[in-house]
Design an enzyme around this catalytic site. Structure first.
Site, PDB file in Angstrom:
ATOM      1  N   SER A 188     -60.220  -5.623  -7.229  1.00 60.18           N
ATOM      2  CA  SER A 188     -61.187  -4.531  -7.104  1.00 60.18           C
ATOM      3  C   SER A 188     -60.701  -3.351  -6.284  1.00 60.18           C
ATOM      4  CB  SER A 188     -62.496  -5.054  -6.516  1.00 60.18           C
ATOM      5  OG  SER A 188     -63.170  -5.847  -7.466  1.00 60.18           O
TER       6      SER A 188
ATOM      7  N   GLU B 191       0.786  -1.225   0.000  1.00 61.94           N
ATOM      8  CA  GLU B 191       0.000   0.000   0.000  1.00 61.94           C
ATOM      9  C   GLU B 191       0.825   1.286   0.000  1.00 61.94           C
ATOM     10  OE1 GLU B 191      -3.128   0.001  -0.520  1.00 61.94           O
ATOM     11  OE2 GLU B 191      -3.482  -2.140  -0.302  1.00 61.94           O
TER      12      GLU B 191
END
Length: 774
Positions: A396, A113
């Protein structure tokens, strides 16, 4: 005699000296110097400007605390009362102190890193230049970037990792904070923070936790090959997961080993030996759980899934974002709903496979306060959320949304509008529409047609309104569709309980639609708060909302109402039922009265609750909702609404000034002020008189009894008959929005199996329908 030359001779001699030889390039040199000065000036200016901008950004940098550097980067979810209900990415992690971090691991991390970690001050200009050159030439082995290890720690601790935050300002603040961190903490401490902070895939944070998860042991017991693998994982933890992508993980591990050789922390021989080790060596098959247990995980599963979906749509990274997410969840309401559908203490469920989807919305702001995505789901996490699926017909419950709502809004129908319940054939087809009893009631009022959930009057009303206006009305309630709607959708829309609860909420609050939402605030790692709300939009007039509400009260209170099982004594509420029948070519395989889906959506002034019930694979043997079981949706609603109502003031709706109260046949009715009556319609091909709006619905006002107090007003006609007839004919031939039943009503039947959507039913039969979420 003087030996000096005369002035004339002297001048001649000087001129003679200047004559020979080529001309010197003074002009070119001056030009070069000028260019150099300009370049240097620009460079100095750029440096000063850059420095100025850097310090300007640095002044607004957030604070970086020790707790932020050492804590995990989990996303915390809060309920409406500010209580933590979930932590995504949180761990029962074993924090490893610097003195217990193997030197080999520390060397691997630094080699990978930030090779100048021990030499830089948190920011490394040499590294930035070198990384740029290495990446350009391809010589970095993919190991080196421009950020130092300290900068990476700052990013993980303070800032959001979202792509939208990769700005010059953020990079400047990141560098500034890295300098401060490097000044305050030792290199060993910074490395300790980093090793405990990084995400290692599978919900694991920190390399000590990763050692336990992947290898079942601590870092001190791992080999060089295993430590190199862990050191290389943070760059892409999912991609380098050795259990899922062993080839990629091995390649990454070997690059780390090569980097360690280059930095001379191991020899080539040691690297070769480590590379010869199988990438799966030492991996455990059973992983230790790394998640912090939350007692309410199952209770809030569907709600959480939708929260994460909402966060993702807003661009947040919930895995490594370190977010604080505040939701609208009412935990008590959620627990009650969960208990109702997952126990036998309230409702008698036919089987464990019988499913439920439900959403509760606050009508006054659109906040989703509770949501259930299923029942008896076992150990499945974030499974199918039936509360938001849109592949089942709403039956419905669509009638107030697509038929009667638009009729009041655009045509000024009164609640007592005469509508015709007589034989009906869908225009351009041979399909006949029936109700569950296959009976006709002749001319009835719109109110009666709604609370008894008669289908033919609803479809005739939709014909009169027109698909175009009905679609516009639905759009105002947040509903859009890929295909053009048709008449059949007037008794069945493909929408979710979340959509329907939000739509009915507009009836509850007087006509304003709020888009439903679960997340109210997000606080990112840098402490910045992002607030969210739903801006209400007028979807219908106050008159339409009030009159629909008054009619839907009768669904539960009238002795012939279809929703009697949802009635709650003394509570001011309104709602609508919906059941979706099987298509004709399958109807003989289920008992009479059996349906595929059963809905109930109801509301008070404080809550709107929508409930769907049915089976995921409704065409599988035995997976039907019996006539008795269609009441379960109403019962779930009743028990939940009873609990919700106990926490709020029970108040009725106030009649708006745009609505006039009247009496028709000894019943209290309402009409939009100025539009009380009906007139004849000359456009009908029938010999019967029609309503004022060109409807094929009604007979004349003589259908009322002699004490009818309504007056007729010819000025109330709203559209020419020719326009209505033309529009209806054109719209009825539009492409269907895939209605799955034969009319999609409370036990509706249609005389033709063509109402069935073949693709959908085939998928359902094969078990695929439950996975289709739109």
């Amino acid at each position: 005699m003087s030996s000096n030359n005369s002035p004339r001779e002297t001048r001649m001699s000087r001129n003679a000296d200047r004559t020979p030889g080529p001309k010197r390039p003074h002009t070119g040199w001056r030009t070069f110097r000028r260019i150099l000065y300009v370049v240097v000036a620009i460079g100095v200016f750029a440096i000063l400007a850059g420095a100025g901008l850097f310090f300007f950004y640095a002044q607004s940098a957030p604070k970086v605390t020790q707790s932020a550097l050492s804590s995990d980067a989990s996303t915390r979810i809060y309920d409406a009362n500010g209580n933590v209900i979930s932590r995504m990415g949180a761990q029962n992690r074993t924090y490893v102190k610097a003195k217990h971090i193997p030197a080999t691991l520390a060397a691997a991390v630094v080699s990978t890193e930030d090779r100048r970690f021990y030499k830089n001050n948190g920011v490394d200009p040499i590294r930035i230049v070198g990384a740029a050159f290495a990446n350009f030439t391809g010589s970095s082995l993919g190991m080196q970037g421009g950020s130092t290890l300290t900068q990476q720690l700052v990013k993980l601790s303070v800032f959001s990792t979202a792509a939208s935050d990769r700005t010059l300002k953020r990079k400047a603040q990141e560098a500034w904070l890295a300098l401060k961190v490097d000044h305050k903490y030792s290199k060993a401490k910074i490395l300790e923070y980093y090793i405990n902070k990084v995400y290692m895939g599978n919900g694991v944070y920190g390399m000590q936790t990763a050692a336990q998860y992947y290898y079942g042991t601590t870092l001190t017991h791992l080999s060089l090959a295993q430590l190199a693998l862990l050191a290389g994982m943070p760059q892409a933890p999912t991609r380098y997961d050795p259990t899922t992508y062993p080839a990629l993980a091995q390649k990454r591990r070997d690059l780390v080993l090569d980097s360690m050789v280059e930095t001379k922390v191991i020899t080539s021989a040691q690297a070769s030996q480590a590379k010869a080790t199988s990438i799966t060596s030492g991996l455990v098959k059973t992983h230790k759980s790394t998640s912090t247990g939350v007692k309410n995980t199952k209770v809030i599963d569907a709600y959480l899934k939708q929260v994460y979906a909402e966060l993702k749509s807003k661009g947040y990274n919930t895995t490594t974002g370190g977010l604080k997410v505040y939701t609208n969840l009412d935990m008590s309401a959620q627990k009650k709903l969960y208990n109702i559908v997952n126990s036998e203490n309230y409702v008698s469920f036919p089987s464990k496979k019988f499913q439920v989807g439900s959403t509760i919305v606050n009508p006054n702001n659109g906040q989703v306060v509770a949501m259930i995505g299923g029942r008896k789901t076992g150990n499945v996490t974030f499974g199918l959320n039936r509360a938001v699926q849109t592949d089942r017909s709403s039956a419905s419950t669509a009638k107030p949304l697509m038929d009667y709502g638009p009729a009041i809004e655009y045509l000024n129908y009164p609640t007592y509008e005469p509508v015709k319940d007589t034989a009906f054939t869908y225009p351009g087809t041979t399909k006949n529409l029936y109700d569950w009893d296959r009976q006709y009631q002749g001319t009835i009022t719109m109110r009666k047609a709604l609370y008894e959930s008669r289908n033919i009057p609803a479809i005739r009303t939709l014909q009169n309104v027109g698909i175009s206006k009905a679609t516009t009305f639905l759009k105002g309630l947040g509903m859009t569709f890929d295909k053009t709607l048709t008449l059949q959708n007037g008794i069945g829309l493909y929408i979710s309980t979340e959509q329907e609860a939000a739509a009915y909420a507009a009836f509850a609050n007087g006509g304003t639609y709020y888009k439903p939402y679960l997340v109210s605030k997000v606080v990112t790692q840098d402490g910045k708060a992002h607030n969210y709300s739903s801006q209400g939009k007028r979807a219908m007039s106050a008159a339409t909302a009030f009159m629909l509400t008054d009619m839907m009260k009768d669904v539960m209170t009238n002795e012939n109402g279809s929703g009697r099982s949802a009635a709650i004594s003394g509570l001011y509420q309104a709602g609508k039922t919906g059941t979706d029948s099987y298509p004709d070519d399958y109807a003989d395989k289920v008992p009479d009265g059996a349906t595929m889906d059963s809905w109930f959506t109801g509301y008070t002034k404080n809550y709107a609750v929508s409930v769907w019930t049915g089976y995921d694979k409704q065409f599988q043997t035995g997976h039907y909702v019996s006539e008795t079981e269609t009441k379960i949706a109403q019962e779930i609603y009743k028990y939940e609404m009873t609990y919700l109502a106990s926490k709020k003031v029970n108040s009725d709706w106030t009649q708006p000034s745009t609505v006039t109260k009247t009496t028709v046949n000894n019943n209290t009715e309402y009409y939009v002020t100025g539009h009380p009556g009906t007139v004849s319609d000359a456009t009908t091909t029938d010999s019967t008189s029609m309503s004022q709006y060109g409807s094929t619905n009604t007979t004349s006002s003589s259908a009322y009894s002699s004490n009818n107090q309504v007056t007729t007003s010819s000025s109330s006609a709203r559209a020419s008959s020719s326009t209505t007839e033309s529009s209806t004919s054109k719209e009825s031939s539009s492409t269907e929005q895939t209605p799955s039943g034969n009319g999609n009503d409370d036990n509706t039947t249609t005389d033709s199996s063509s109402a069935k959507n073949t693709t959908q039913n085939d998928n359902a039969s094969s078990g695929n329908q439950s996975d289709s979420v739109r």
